[in-house]
Design a protein around this motif. Structure first.
Motif, PDB file in Angstrom:
ATOM      1  N   GLY A 126       5.349   8.530  -7.265  1.00  0.00           N
ATOM      2  CA  GLY A 126       6.665   8.793  -6.689  1.00  0.00           C
ATOM      3  C   GLY A 126       7.045  10.255  -6.816  1.00  0.00           C
ATOM      4  O   GLY A 126       7.543  10.863  -5.865  1.00  0.00           O
ATOM      5  N   ALA A 127       6.788  10.832  -7.996  1.00  0.00           N
ATOM      6  CA  ALA A 127       7.083  12.263  -8.197  1.00  0.00           C
ATOM      7  C   ALA A 127       6.208  13.131  -7.286  1.00  0.00           C
ATOM      8  O   ALA A 127       6.679  14.119  -6.705  1.00  0.00           O
ATOM      9  CB  ALA A 127       6.859  12.635  -9.649  1.00  0.00           C
ATOM     10  N   ARG A 128       4.944  12.749  -7.154  1.00  0.00           N
ATOM     11  CA  ARG A 128       4.049  13.524  -6.285  1.00  0.00           C
ATOM     12  C   ARG A 128       4.502  13.449  -4.832  1.00  0.00           C
ATOM     13  O   ARG A 128       4.495  14.466  -4.121  1.00  0.00           O
ATOM     14  CB  ARG A 128       2.629  12.981  -6.417  1.00  0.00           C
ATOM     15  CG  ARG A 128       1.606  13.725  -5.568  1.00  0.00           C
ATOM     16  CD  ARG A 128       0.242  13.091  -5.720  1.00  0.00           C
ATOM     17  NE  ARG A 128      -0.726  13.745  -4.860  1.00  0.00           N
ATOM     18  CZ  ARG A 128      -1.964  13.315  -4.681  1.00  0.00           C
ATOM     19  NH1 ARG A 128      -2.377  12.222  -5.311  1.00  0.00           N
ATOM     20  NH2 ARG A 128      -2.794  13.951  -3.888  1.00  0.00           N
ATOM     21  N   LEU A 129       4.928  12.261  -4.419  1.00  0.00           N
ATOM     22  CA  LEU A 129       5.382  12.106  -3.038  1.00  0.00           C
ATOM     23  C   LEU A 129       6.657  12.896  -2.794  1.00  0.00           C
ATOM     24  O   LEU A 129       6.865  13.461  -1.720  1.00  0.00           O
ATOM     25  CB  LEU A 129       5.610  10.623  -2.748  1.00  0.00           C
ATOM     26  CG  LEU A 129       5.791  10.220  -1.274  1.00  0.00           C
ATOM     27  CD1 LEU A 129       4.578  10.605  -0.435  1.00  0.00           C
ATOM     28  CD2 LEU A 129       6.026   8.712  -1.181  1.00  0.00           C
ATOM     29  N   GLY A 158       4.371  -5.528  -0.976  1.00  0.00           N
ATOM     30  CA  GLY A 158       3.131  -4.904  -0.544  1.00  0.00           C
ATOM     31  C   GLY A 158       3.303  -4.140   0.754  1.00  0.00           C
ATOM     32  O   GLY A 158       2.773  -3.030   0.918  1.00  0.00           O
ATOM     33  N   LEU A 159       4.061  -4.718   1.680  1.00  0.00           N
ATOM     34  CA  LEU A 159       4.288  -4.079   2.976  1.00  0.00           C
ATOM     35  C   LEU A 159       5.042  -2.764   2.820  1.00  0.00           C
ATOM     36  O   LEU A 159       4.642  -1.730   3.383  1.00  0.00           O
ATOM     37  CB  LEU A 159       5.073  -5.035   3.884  1.00  0.00           C
ATOM     38  CG  LEU A 159       5.454  -4.507   5.269  1.00  0.00           C
ATOM     39  CD1 LEU A 159       4.201  -4.232   6.089  1.00  0.00           C
ATOM     40  CD2 LEU A 159       6.363  -5.507   5.986  1.00  0.00           C
ATOM     41  N   ALA A 202      12.205   8.153   1.183  1.00  0.00           N
ATOM     42  CA  ALA A 202      12.340   6.702   1.020  1.00  0.00           C
ATOM     43  C   ALA A 202      11.173   6.137   0.216  1.00  0.00           C
ATOM     44  O   ALA A 202      11.352   5.281  -0.656  1.00  0.00           O
ATOM     45  CB  ALA A 202      12.408   6.028   2.395  1.00  0.00           C
ATOM     46  N   GLY A 203       9.959   6.617   0.501  1.00  0.00           N
ATOM     47  CA  GLY A 203       8.795   6.148  -0.231  1.00  0.00           C
ATOM     48  C   GLY A 203       8.859   6.513  -1.703  1.00  0.00           C
ATOM     49  O   GLY A 203       8.534   5.712  -2.577  1.00  0.00           O
ATOM     50  N   LEU A 226       3.971   0.985   3.924  1.00  0.00           N
ATOM     51  CA  LEU A 226       4.671   1.605   5.050  1.00  0.00           C
ATOM     52  C   LEU A 226       5.487   2.823   4.645  1.00  0.00           C
ATOM     53  O   LEU A 226       5.681   3.733   5.451  1.00  0.00           O
ATOM     54  CB  LEU A 226       5.592   0.590   5.731  1.00  0.00           C
ATOM     55  CG  LEU A 226       4.930  -0.478   6.598  1.00  0.00           C
ATOM     56  CD1 LEU A 226       5.989  -1.354   7.247  1.00  0.00           C
ATOM     57  CD2 LEU A 226       4.043   0.151   7.659  1.00  0.00           C
ATOM     58  N   LEU A 227       5.988   2.835   3.407  1.00  0.00           N
ATOM     59  CA  LEU A 227       6.834   3.940   2.973  1.00  0.00           C
ATOM     60  C   LEU A 227       6.033   5.090   2.380  1.00  0.00           C
ATOM     61  O   LEU A 227       6.599   5.963   1.715  1.00  0.00           O
ATOM     62  CB  LEU A 227       7.870   3.445   1.952  1.00  0.00           C
ATOM     63  CG  LEU A 227       8.946   2.517   2.507  1.00  0.00           C
ATOM     64  CD1 LEU A 227       9.879   2.047   1.411  1.00  0.00           C
ATOM     65  CD2 LEU A 227       9.726   3.195   3.629  1.00  0.00           C
ATOM     66  N   ASN A 228       4.737   5.087   2.632  1.00  0.00           N
ATOM     67  CA  ASN A 228       3.891   6.193   2.184  1.00  0.00           C
ATOM     68  C   ASN A 228       3.425   6.984   3.399  1.00  0.00           C
ATOM     69  O   ASN A 228       2.452   6.621   4.055  1.00  0.00           O
ATOM     70  CB  ASN A 228       2.684   5.662   1.406  1.00  0.00           C
ATOM     71  CG  ASN A 228       1.889   6.776   0.754  1.00  0.00           C
ATOM     72  OD1 ASN A 228       2.100   7.959   1.019  1.00  0.00           O
ATOM     73  ND2 ASN A 228       0.955   6.399  -0.099  1.00  0.00           N
TER      74      ASN A 228
END
Length: 208
Positions: free
Chosen positions: A201-204, A119-120, A78-79, A124-126
């Protein structure tokens, strides 16, 4: 809880805060395009996310991320998707500013609520922030201290540092708004934001 532990955590948290990342780029981009107030609201959303992670770490909730592969993967996916969306939006803005503007351009309006939520969600999605808090906070909480108050205290220290840093970025971006909104500078900022969001995003998505 002793002051030595608080000061030690403050130093480590300051290093984390000052390291440029997604939160920094999001606040900078928002403040440049929509003004200091929207940038500050984005910062407040990020700081709310820190409190949520601090609460989760203090109560042991974030331990689910390390114990459950499914929960961690779901949050990570999701993140990554959210960061890809931010990156594609910045890329679209870059392509739009590279072409001649329409005769009567209508400026996009970002509501205060949306600025805060952006911002939230970015925070939160990390899941890596949750893992960071889970591994970092317990090291500074004495064995005889109550976990919840101590965890919230340390999260507050981090939040204050973040408020000063991100709030300062919002004000500086607002002061330099005319320069930052020059076509060439704006395209450069959009390019950097797109690269940061898509890269993180790719790293996550790819790095467990």
């Amino acid at each position: 809880m002793g002051l030595d532990a608080v000061w030690a955590f403050a130093l480590v948290a300051a290093l984390v805060t000052l390291t440029p990342g997604v939160d920094t780029m999001l606040v900078l981009s928002t403040a440049t395009r929509h003004g200091a107030r929207r940038g500050v609201l984005t910062s407040l959303g990020t700081l709310t996310g820190l409190y949520c992670w601090g609460l989760a770490a203090a109560t042991g909730t974030s331990a689910v991320l390390t114990a459950s592969t499914g929960a961690y993967t779901a949050l990570r996916t999701a993140g990554a998707a959210y960061l890809f969306w931010l990156g594609l939006r910045a890329l679209r803005s870059l392509l739009r500013t590279a072409s001649p503007p329409p005769a009567d351009p209508v400026p996009a309006v970002l509501s205060g609520r949306r600025a805060y939520v952006q911002g939230l969600l970015t925070n939160l999605l990390n899941p890596k922030i949750g893992v960071l808090y889970l591994s970092l906070l317990p090291q500074f909480v004495p064995a005889d201290a109550a976990a919840l108050p101590a965890g919230l205290l340390l999260a507050s220290v981090h939040a204050v540092e973040g408020a000063v840093f991100l709030g300062g970025i919002s004000l500086l971006a607002h002061r330099a708004g005319a320069w930052l909104r020059r076509p060439r500078v704006a395209r450069g900022l959009d390019g950097v934001c797109a690269a940061v969001f898509l890269g993180f995003g790719a790293r996550l998505a790819l790095v467990p």
